[in-house]
Enzyme design. Structure first.
Site, PDB file in Angstrom:
ATOM      1  N   ASP A 117      -4.700   7.769  -8.459  1.00  0.00           N
ATOM      2  CA  ASP A 117      -3.913   6.566  -8.225  1.00  0.00           C
ATOM      3  C   ASP A 117      -3.916   6.185  -6.752  1.00  0.00           C
ATOM      4  O   ASP A 117      -3.485   6.965  -5.897  1.00  0.00           O
ATOM      5  CB  ASP A 117      -2.485   6.842  -8.699  1.00  0.00           C
ATOM      6  CG  ASP A 117      -1.617   5.609  -8.600  1.00  0.00           C
ATOM      7  OD1 ASP A 117      -2.090   4.554  -9.041  1.00  0.00           O
ATOM      8  OD2 ASP A 117      -0.511   5.700  -8.062  1.00  0.00           O
ATOM      9  N   THR A 150      -3.871  -1.009  -6.883  1.00  0.00           N
ATOM     10  CA  THR A 150      -3.721  -0.700  -5.455  1.00  0.00           C
ATOM     11  C   THR A 150      -5.058  -0.402  -4.795  1.00  0.00           C
ATOM     12  O   THR A 150      -5.312  -0.843  -3.675  1.00  0.00           O
ATOM     13  CB  THR A 150      -2.790   0.514  -5.257  1.00  0.00           C
ATOM     14  OG1 THR A 150      -2.992   1.406  -6.321  1.00  0.00           O
ATOM     15  CG2 THR A 150      -1.364   0.090  -5.222  1.00  0.00           C
ATOM     16  N   THR A 151      -5.905   0.329  -5.508  1.00  0.00           N
ATOM     17  CA  THR A 151      -7.207   0.670  -4.944  1.00  0.00           C
ATOM     18  C   THR A 151      -7.985  -0.608  -4.671  1.00  0.00           C
ATOM     19  O   THR A 151      -8.576  -0.770  -3.596  1.00  0.00           O
ATOM     20  CB  THR A 151      -7.976   1.569  -5.936  1.00  0.00           C
ATOM     21  OG1 THR A 151      -7.090   2.559  -6.415  1.00  0.00           O
ATOM     22  CG2 THR A 151      -9.164   2.216  -5.282  1.00  0.00           C
ATOM     23  N   ASP A 454       1.475   3.178 -14.521  1.00  0.00           N
ATOM     24  CA  ASP A 454       0.567   2.034 -14.312  1.00  0.00           C
ATOM     25  C   ASP A 454       0.402   1.245 -15.610  1.00  0.00           C
ATOM     26  O   ASP A 454       0.508   0.025 -15.629  1.00  0.00           O
ATOM     27  CB  ASP A 454      -0.816   2.523 -13.846  1.00  0.00           C
ATOM     28  CG  ASP A 454      -0.830   2.839 -12.358  1.00  0.00           C
ATOM     29  OD1 ASP A 454       0.262   3.000 -11.794  1.00  0.00           O
ATOM     30  OD2 ASP A 454      -1.923   2.933 -11.771  1.00  0.00           O
TER      31      ASP A 454
END
Ligand SMILES: Nc1ncnc2c1ncn2[C@@H]1O[C@H](COP(=O)(O)OP(=O)(O)OP(=O)(O)O)[C@@H](O)[C@H]1O
Ligand SMILES: [Mg+2]
Length: 606
Positions: A117, A150-151, A454
């Site tokens: 994550d 987010t990545t 998520d």
């Protein structure tokens, strides 16, 4: 010295190695990202890997300003910021996508976290560079607002910055680039919402399951994604509630995730009701009360003690006994007030002593002590109770109003995986459910928890916005082709910035295919060709859903393949990444005030 990426990994490995083999005394390590080309400088408090030979900083003391510190401006600071962000992006790059790899992070007390994550990786890294911090914080906002992606935010923002920096080097003013980026961002969001997003039928569970599966495809539980996607969708649908304004809400926080060791991941299950990870305070209490009136307290139900520093002079020993009696009676009166108000379930974040337990047992009520404050807050919200931290009222008396009580159909103690848990079922305000996760060890359970979080957020967003887009690089490729075309329609300086903005999006399909060990050049070229056809020919519009199939290494229709994501998540990714890039691009001067000891040394020199 290797590339920044290599250095980072060697650093992580060294930290781990030293912790396990050399010494256990490392206190805190920080990641310092500084001047290129040997741009990454690590130091630990042991000073083991301090790179003393990095090029002398081009900074000079900003004495002219009357400040003792370092000052950098213009291209220096811009390049430095870009390199810092690039280093952060390189860390998370290899974890993007369904075939992305995991990271092992060791913190300063030796705790190990294994995760894929992006938000967790960035949180655990102690990034010291101010510009890199901005990027990390924006990724956190994405995690809070959307929960996933987010990545992607970090990778796109770093690419946008890199390209902007190249443009500045080619004598394009940052202001022109910023206005070009802003324009392109607006156009991109509009294009996603109007052209690419597709309405899904709310009742079609299949599309929700597909969204959940796409979100967890890159995580540890991807092998059992069918099972977990069903679990997640059921959980989110169970907590559906309508507020006083008639809006439908899905409060993810009413889903309590409990982790229990043992068995396999597939033995995880959904439980109706909010589960508290503690048992009754005494065996004599009933196992079940129905209907339940719940008091949520945030103070001790133990014998009250005299405040520290209070001195009482007693001349008669009988008086002493009276003081003791009064101390015990204060708590007794409080308990009686709660019971009198009608409470038959008492939850407190603090302790309850044996003497007090007696009163609850006699009254046939369930009392639970040491409940986590966060849990209690959620229980209060779900049952309509008020979290009380004192009984004192306006008149200075101690009272407990029955309106402070919450309501649930039933409260029972059950045994789950050899642990006693208290279950609150049929809560008044919002319905609550609990996900009981089973797994071999803590690392696995924690990562499952993050992956499910998520997926829960993504399902909630899909239900709320009801619009989805195809995943696997489809949106990014479509935007790239569209914005490139759009750029040519501008006869101003912004044209170059828009074209670079368009090109930046291709980083996502590129990284996805590189991570899957596929030929990225060929795949990305094919993908762009499909999207070009889709946008040029009116009868080929269905091709706009073409994305990467990473297991076969080809391009396919991802909408049909079920690789879908909520449109809102993509729009937020574009917005946050652009905001991050612009924030950092606007900086053209950095003044760092010297630390206290450095400052006194320098004052002595002068
Ligand atoms: N089955 C799949 N085939 C192709 N691409 C996929 C598939 N599943 C997911 N993707 C793509 O992978 C990307 C998401 O990867 P990932 O979940 O690792 O990162 P993230 O969502 O950006 O960040 P994080 O989940 O760490 O917050 C998206 O671009 C998505 O379209
Ligand atoms: Mg994800």
């Amino acid at each position: 010295m290797g590339s920044p990426k290599e250095i980072i990994f060697s650093f992580l490995y060294k930290t781990w190695f030293v912790r396990h083999h050399v010494s256990s005394t490392i206190t805190r390590h920080t990641l310092l990202i500084r001047q290129p080309p040997s741009s990454v400088v690590f130091h630990s408090h042991l000073g083991r890997w301090r790179l003393e030979d990095h090029p002398k900083r081009m900074a000079y003391e900003a004495r002219n300003l009357g400040i003792i510190g370092d000052r950098q401006s213009g291209q220096d600071v811009r390049t430095q910021n870009v390199v810092a962000c690039q280093a952060v992006s390189n860390i998370v790059k290899s974890s993007l996508g369904p075939v992305g790899l995991d990271k092992m992070l060791v913190d300063d007390i030796g705790d190990v976290t294994i995760t894929n994550d992006g938000a967790t990786i960035l949180k655990m890294l102690e990034v010291e560079h101010p510009a890199a911090k901005v990027l990390v914080e924006l990724a956190e906002i994405q995690d809070r607002e959307v929960g996933d992606g987010t990545t992607s935010v970090v990778i796109i923002a770093a690419e946008l910055l890199k390209r902007a920096n190249d443009l500045v080097k080619n004598k394009i003013h940052p202001t022109s680039i910023i206005s070009g980026y802003r324009l392109a961002m607006r156009e991109a969001c509009r294009y996603v919402e109007e052209k690419l997003a597709m309405q899904v039928d709310k009742l079609r569970k299949e599309s929700l399951i597909n969204c959940a599966k796409t979100s967890m495809s890159s995580k540890l539980i991807s092998g059992d994604s069918d099972f977990f996607a069903n679990l997640v969708v059921d959980a989110v649908q169970a907590i559906k509630s309508t507020n006083s304004r008639g809006e439908v809400k899905y409060p993810i926080k009413s889903i309590n995730i409990l982790k229990a060791h043992g068995r396999s991941a597939k033995d995880s299950y959904l439980l109706k009701g909010y589960a508290l990870n503690t048992g009754r305070a005494a065996q004599g209490m009933p196992l079940r009360v129905a209907p339940a009136k719940i008091a949520c307290l945030d103070f001790n139900l133990q014998k009250t003690k005299m405040q520290m520093g209070v001195q009482i002079l007693v001349t008669n020993p009988r008086e002493l006994e009276k003081i003791r009696q009064r101390e015990a009676d204060v708590t007794k009166e409080r308990i009686e007030k709660v019971l009198k108000a009608g409470a038959n379930v008492i939850l407190t974040t603090k302790g309850i002593d044996d003497m007090s337990l007696k009163y609850f047992v006699e009254a046939g009520a369930i009392a639970v002590r040491r409940v986590r404050k966060e849990d209690l807050r959620h229980v209060a919200k779900a049952t309509g109770a008020t979290l009380i931290s004192t009984f004192a009222d306006m008149e200075g008396e101690e009272t407990f109003d029955p309106s402070f009580l919450g309501y649930a159909d039933e409260v029972v103690e059950e045994c789950i995986a050899n642990d006693d848990v208290i279950l609150l079922k049929g809560t008044k305000n919002t319905s609550a459910v609990s996900l009981i996760l089973r797994g071999a060890n803590d690392y696995m359970l924690d990562e499952m928890d993050r992956a499910l979080h998520d997926a829960l957020c993504i399902v909630k967003r899909t239900l709320e916005s009801n619009m989805v887009v195809a995943g696997g690089g489809a949106v990014e490729a479509a935007l790239s082709v569209y914005l490139e075309y759009l750029a040519t329609t501008f006869g101003s300086r912004e044209q170059l910035a828009i074209a670079e903005f368009a090109e930046s999006f291709m980083i996502i399909p590129k990284v996805l295919s590189v991570n899957a060990a596929k030929d990225s050049t060929e795949l990305v070229a094919k993908l762009r060709a499909y999207h070009h056809t889709a946008q040029m020919k009116a009868d080929k519009q269905h091709l706009s859903n073409m994305g990467l199939d990473l297991s076969k290494g080809c391009v396919c229709n991802n909408l049909e393949a079920g690789v879908i994501e909520p449109a809102m998540s993509k729009v937020k990714i574009i917005q946050f990444a652009t905001e991050a890039a612009i924030t950092i691009l606007r900086i053209d001067d950095m003044i760092k005030i010297a630390k206290d000891e450095v400052m006194s040394d320098r004052l002595e020199e002068t």
